[in-house]
Design a protein around this motif. Structure first.
Motif, short mmCIF file in Angstrom:
data_model
loop_
_atom_site.label_atom_id
_atom_site.label_comp_id
_atom_site.label_asym_id
_atom_site.label_seq_id
_atom_site.Cartn_x
_atom_site.Cartn_y
_atom_site.Cartn_z
N TYR A 156 0.82 -1.22 -0.02
CA TYR A 156 -0.07 0.07 -0.03
C TYR A 156 0.71 1.40 -0.12
CZ TYR A 156 -4.26 2.87 0.32
OH TYR A 156 -5.30 3.61 -0.01
N ALA A 181 -7.40 1.99 8.95
CA ALA A 181 -7.80 0.83 8.02
C ALA A 181 -9.08 0.34 8.62
CB ALA A 181 -6.60 -0.23 8.19
N SER A 187 -11.30 -1.82 0.69
CA SER A 187 -10.01 -2.37 1.47
C SER A 187 -10.14 -3.98 1.49
CB SER A 187 -10.19 -2.03 3.06
OG SER A 187 -11.08 -2.61 3.68
N MET A 239 -4.50 -6.98 3.29
CA MET A 239 -5.36 -6.07 3.98
C MET A 239 -6.14 -6.71 4.97
SD MET A 239 -4.82 -3.24 4.75
CE MET A 239 -4.58 -1.56 3.72
#
Ligand code: NAD
Length: 394
Positions: free
Chosen positions: A235, A272, A278, A284
């Motif tokens: 990311y 997050a 996501s 993730m």
């Protein structure tokens, strides 16, 4: 029809209209329980308003200070035989509840990257709302058709410089396994920046400004994620990270432009959380499952609505301007706390398929994932026949 979750990898292809309303109501109740946000914006445009951080922004603006909200999103309408996408049902529910409480709402369903949807939004603002004092930019999309060239850019979730090799979580099989992800080419990086970088945010502000639809003191915010060591390779320091860096460039340019109006542009770094966007990012789901465990145990866990309420009440309309050195709002402070990160790192080393439920909050991840599509709410009877065709009142 009876509506049950149909999960294919990181997406659920069904959504429950009554459950999505319960999801929206839960967030509205949270905002109401926290109380009015004094001096918050009264006229707000939210681009990407139907799910995740954008929906939470719309709810916070509307129920935190009775704001008029115009929401733009790209969602699938229902048919007799198939459900709408969750964002459609969320937006129908939001409109119904907000209107019942006397709030002005307007929703625009279509491609926010296009000139046509910008023009439609401007028309509505001109005729019905007037200049806005807050523009939230919360799009998450895998592709963008450029409005001037027609080129369709596709974003990638790939590292830069060296391939990523490490743990990931197969959420379908509840399996921790190793994955290798090859590096992005320069062309792929450029395409990712074209989709998720700052150009479209600038185009929106440009179009609104030219139409005299930005009020004096207007603020605009775009959301980003920075993350830490575990997620950097995929990311923060990856192709998507380059796109997010471009938001900082755009924020600087927009700040210059908005000076004349005494306005400002900021990037807000959010935590997050489980959203449709996501859950599509490799590694993730594993990181979030670990993070949730650690943050819940420490009593510092927040979801979308808690993050956005904090952004509005403390950063946007608080007593002092809370910015980092790069001029960004930081809502990821609790996630990046050194103790939280070192616990996540230690668990990351330990986690296996066998100990998944002890080392992570995968249960919490799954619960939140299903909630995104309106499933798992105790107040909803999932055995009841429900009409999937619900639409917007005009
Ligand atoms: P999401 O998938 O829940 O929401 C995306 C929104 O964009 C939806 O309203 C969707 O309808 C809309 N959209 C997508 N393509 C569109 C198009 N072409 N035209 C109009 N609308 C379109 O995503 P999210 O996770 O809430 O992400 C929103 C922003 O927040 C992104 O910039 C993301 O990078 C950022 N962010 C997310 C996280 C996270 O953990 N989820 C963390 C920090 C920052």
């Amino acid at each position: 029809m009876l509506i049950k979750p149909k999960i294919r990898g990181f997406i659920c292809t069904t959504a429950h209209p009554v459950g999505c309303e319960a999801n929206v109501l839960e967030q509205i109740e949270y905002v109401k329980s926290r109380g009015t946000i004094p001096n918050a914006a009264k006229k707000v445009l939210i681009i990407g308003a139907s799910t995740g951080y954008g929906l939470a922004s719309r709810i916070t603006a509307a129920f935190g200070n009775q704001a008029t909200t115009v929401g733009v999103f790209f969602e699938k309408a229902p048919t007799e035989n198939s459900t709408a996408s969750a964002g459609w049902y969320n937006s129908v529910a939001f409109e119904k509840i907000a209107k019942a409480q006397g709030l002005y709402v307007k929703s625009i369903n279509g491609d926010a990257f296009s000139d046509a949807i910008k023009a439609e939004t401007i028309q509505i603002l001109k005729e019905e709302v007037g200049p806005v004092d807050l523009v939230i930019y919360s799009l998450a999309s895998p592709r963008r058709t450029h409005p001037k060239t027609g080129h369709i850019a596709k974003s990638v979730l790939k590292p830069i410089g060296k391939p990523y090799s490490g743990k990931t979580l197969d959420t379908d099989k509840a399996e921790v396994k190793n994955v290798t992800i090859e590096i992005a080419t320069q062309d792929e990086i450029n395409e990712t920046v074209a989709v998720m970088g700052g150009e479209d945010w600038e185009m929106w502000i440009d179009a609104l400004d030219r139409a005299n639809l930005l009020a004096k003191g207007c603020q605009t915010v775009s959301y980003t994620y920075l993350g830490a060591k575990q997620t950097w390779p995929i990311y923060g320091q990856a192709a998507i990270g380059k796109a997010k860096e471009d938001l900082d460039r755009a924020a600087k340019a927009l700040n210059q432009r908005l000076k004349a109006l005494n306005g400002s542009a900021h990037v807000a770094v959010m935590k997050a959380i489980v959203t449709q966007a996501s859950s599509a990012i490799p590694i993730m789901p594993l990181y979030i499952s670990l993070l949730y465990k650690v943050m819940k145990e420490k009593g510092v866990h927040e979801g979308c609505i808690e993050q956005v309420y904090r952004l509005f009440s403390k950063n946007l309309y608080g007593n002092k301007l809370l910015l980092d050195d790069a001029g960004r709002f930081r809502l990821d402070d609790l996630e990046l706390d050194a103790a939280v990160q070192s616990s996540v790192e230690a668990l990351w080393e330990k986690v296996t398929t066998e100990n998944l439920n002890n080392t992570t909050d995968f249960k919490g991840y799954q619960t939140d994932f299903l909630k995104l599509f309106g499933f798992g709410f105790p107040s909803v009877d999932y055995e009841a026949d429900v009409d999937p065709v619900v639409g917007f009142e005009h």
